[in-house]
Design a protein around this motif. Structure first.
Motif, PDB file in Angstrom:
ATOM      1  N   ILE A  48     104.642   9.112  60.135  1.00 38.36           N
ATOM      2  CA  ILE A  48     104.105   9.341  58.785  1.00 38.36           C
ATOM      3  C   ILE A  48     102.584   9.509  58.819  1.00 38.36           C
ATOM      4  O   ILE A  48     102.031  10.353  58.127  1.00 38.36           O
ATOM      5  CB  ILE A  48     104.526   8.244  57.786  1.00 38.36           C
ATOM      6  CG1 ILE A  48     104.189   8.697  56.372  1.00 38.36           C
ATOM      7  CG2 ILE A  48     103.885   6.921  58.087  1.00 38.36           C
ATOM      8  CD1 ILE A  48     104.786   7.876  55.271  1.00 38.36           C
ATOM      9  N   GLY A  49     101.894   8.736  59.635  1.00 34.67           N
ATOM     10  CA  GLY A  49     100.437   8.845  59.704  1.00 34.67           C
ATOM     11  C   GLY A  49      99.971  10.198  60.186  1.00 34.67           C
ATOM     12  O   GLY A  49      99.088  10.824  59.582  1.00 34.67           O
ATOM     13  N   PHE A  50     100.563  10.666  61.274  1.00 30.95           N
ATOM     14  CA  PHE A  50     100.131  11.951  61.823  1.00 30.95           C
ATOM     15  C   PHE A  50     100.645  13.127  60.994  1.00 30.95           C
ATOM     16  O   PHE A  50     100.016  14.186  60.959  1.00 30.95           O
ATOM     17  CB  PHE A  50     100.528  12.065  63.292  1.00 30.95           C
ATOM     18  CG  PHE A  50      99.711  11.157  64.173  1.00 30.95           C
ATOM     19  CD1 PHE A  50      98.354  11.368  64.326  1.00 30.95           C
ATOM     20  CD2 PHE A  50     100.277  10.078  64.806  1.00 30.95           C
ATOM     21  CE1 PHE A  50      97.580  10.531  65.118  1.00 30.95           C
ATOM     22  CE2 PHE A  50      99.531   9.229  65.601  1.00 30.95           C
ATOM     23  CZ  PHE A  50      98.168   9.457  65.753  1.00 30.95           C
ATOM     24  N   THR A  51     101.771  12.944  60.296  1.00 30.47           N
ATOM     25  CA  THR A  51     102.257  13.996  59.399  1.00 30.47           C
ATOM     26  C   THR A  51     101.329  14.145  58.206  1.00 30.47           C
ATOM     27  O   THR A  51     101.001  15.263  57.793  1.00 30.47           O
ATOM     28  CB  THR A  51     103.688  13.696  58.927  1.00 30.47           C
ATOM     29  OG1 THR A  51     104.540  13.573  60.066  1.00 30.47           O
ATOM     30  CG2 THR A  51     104.210  14.787  58.021  1.00 30.47           C
ATOM     31  N   ILE A  52     100.879  13.029  57.655  1.00 28.15           N
ATOM     32  CA  ILE A  52      99.925  13.079  56.547  1.00 28.15           C
ATOM     33  C   ILE A  52      98.625  13.738  56.997  1.00 28.15           C
ATOM     34  O   ILE A  52      98.057  14.571  56.282  1.00 28.15           O
ATOM     35  CB  ILE A  52      99.683  11.667  55.978  1.00 28.15           C
ATOM     36  CG1 ILE A  52     100.926  11.198  55.224  1.00 28.15           C
ATOM     37  CG2 ILE A  52      98.455  11.632  55.074  1.00 28.15           C
ATOM     38  CD1 ILE A  52     100.899   9.740  54.826  1.00 28.15           C
ATOM     39  N   ASP A  53      98.160  13.389  58.182  1.00 26.20           N
ATOM     40  CA  ASP A  53      96.952  14.016  58.729  1.00 26.20           C
ATOM     41  C   ASP A  53      97.141  15.527  58.868  1.00 26.20           C
ATOM     42  O   ASP A  53      96.270  16.309  58.486  1.00 26.20           O
ATOM     43  CB  ASP A  53      96.623  13.391  60.087  1.00 26.20           C
ATOM     44  CG  ASP A  53      95.394  14.015  60.726  1.00 26.20           C
ATOM     45  OD1 ASP A  53      94.388  14.229  60.020  1.00 26.20           O
ATOM     46  OD2 ASP A  53      95.440  14.274  61.947  1.00 26.20           O
ATOM     47  N   PHE A  54      98.287  15.940  59.379  1.00 27.41           N
ATOM     48  CA  PHE A  54      98.589  17.362  59.544  1.00 27.41           C
ATOM     49  C   PHE A  54      98.597  18.087  58.202  1.00 27.41           C
ATOM     50  O   PHE A  54      98.012  19.166  58.058  1.00 27.41           O
ATOM     51  CB  PHE A  54      99.941  17.530  60.254  1.00 27.41           C
ATOM     52  CG  PHE A  54     100.356  18.950  60.449  1.00 27.41           C
ATOM     53  CD1 PHE A  54      99.798  19.713  61.455  1.00 27.41           C
ATOM     54  CD2 PHE A  54     101.292  19.538  59.608  1.00 27.41           C
ATOM     55  CE1 PHE A  54     100.178  21.032  61.646  1.00 27.41           C
ATOM     56  CE2 PHE A  54     101.678  20.849  59.779  1.00 27.41           C
ATOM     57  CZ  PHE A  54     101.118  21.599  60.805  1.00 27.41           C
ATOM     58  N   VAL A  55      99.244  17.484  57.199  1.00 30.06           N
ATOM     59  CA  VAL A  55      99.307  18.103  55.870  1.00 30.06           C
ATOM     60  C   VAL A  55      97.911  18.229  55.277  1.00 30.06           C
ATOM     61  O   VAL A  55      97.565  19.256  54.689  1.00 30.06           O
ATOM     62  CB  VAL A  55     100.254  17.297  54.942  1.00 30.06           C
ATOM     63  CG1 VAL A  55     100.131  17.763  53.503  1.00 30.06           C
ATOM     64  CG2 VAL A  55     101.696  17.411  55.423  1.00 30.06           C
ATOM     65  N   HIS A  56      97.085  17.197  55.442  1.00 27.42           N
ATOM     66  CA  HIS A  56      95.718  17.270  54.916  1.00 27.42           C
ATOM     67  C   HIS A  56      94.904  18.376  55.578  1.00 27.42           C
ATOM     68  O   HIS A  56      94.085  19.026  54.935  1.00 27.42           O
ATOM     69  CB  HIS A  56      94.995  15.930  55.114  1.00 27.42           C
ATOM     70  CG  HIS A  56      95.167  14.998  53.966  1.00 27.42           C
ATOM     71  ND1 HIS A  56      94.520  15.157  52.782  1.00 27.42           N
ATOM     72  CD2 HIS A  56      95.944  13.899  53.823  1.00 27.42           C
ATOM     73  CE1 HIS A  56      94.863  14.202  51.959  1.00 27.42           C
ATOM     74  NE2 HIS A  56      95.734  13.417  52.567  1.00 27.42           N
TER      75      HIS A  56
END
Length: 95
Positions: A48-56
Motif C-alpha cells: 500500500i505504501g509504494f502503491t500510494i507513492d506510485f499513484v502520487h
C-alpha cells in the motif's frame, strides 16, 4: 539503484507501525502476533505504501488521484479485515 527520501520515509513508517504490536506484545497477553503476522503485515503495508507513492507520482489530476487512493484504501481495509477476523470466510481468514 537509488532510494529516494520518500521511499525511506515509507520504509521507516512501516517499521514504526510494526513496532506498535511488537511493543504491545511485551506488556500484554492480548496481543499475540506470530512471525507470519509480522511478515504479512509488512508485505501488506509495503504494497500500500509504494502503491500510494506510485499513484502520487504518476497521476496529475487531483480528482482522479483521490478516487484511486480511496479505492486503494478500501481494498487495503478489506484485505486487512479479512486477514484479521475472516469477514468473508476465505482460507486466509485469521479467525
Amino acid at each position: 539503484m537509488l532510494i529516494s527520501k520518500r521511499q525511506i520515509f515509507i520504509l521507516f513508517s512501516i517499521a514504526v507501525l510494526l513496532a506498535v504490536p511488537f511493543v504491545a506484545m511485551q506488556f500484554s497477553s492480548e496481543v499475540n502476533w506470530s512471525l507470519f503476522d509480522f511478515i504479512g503485515a509488512g508485505i501488506l503495508l509495503s504494497i500500500i505504501g509504494f502503491t500510494i507513492d506510485f499513484v502520487h507520482r504518476k497521476t496529475r489530476s487531483r480528482n482522479k488521484r483521490s478516487l484511486i487512493l480511496l479505492a486503494i484504501f478500501i481494498l487495503f481495509l478489506l484485505v486487512w479485515i479479512e486477514l484479521a477476523v475472516g469477514l468473508f470466510n476465505t482460507p486466509f481468514a485469521g479467525n
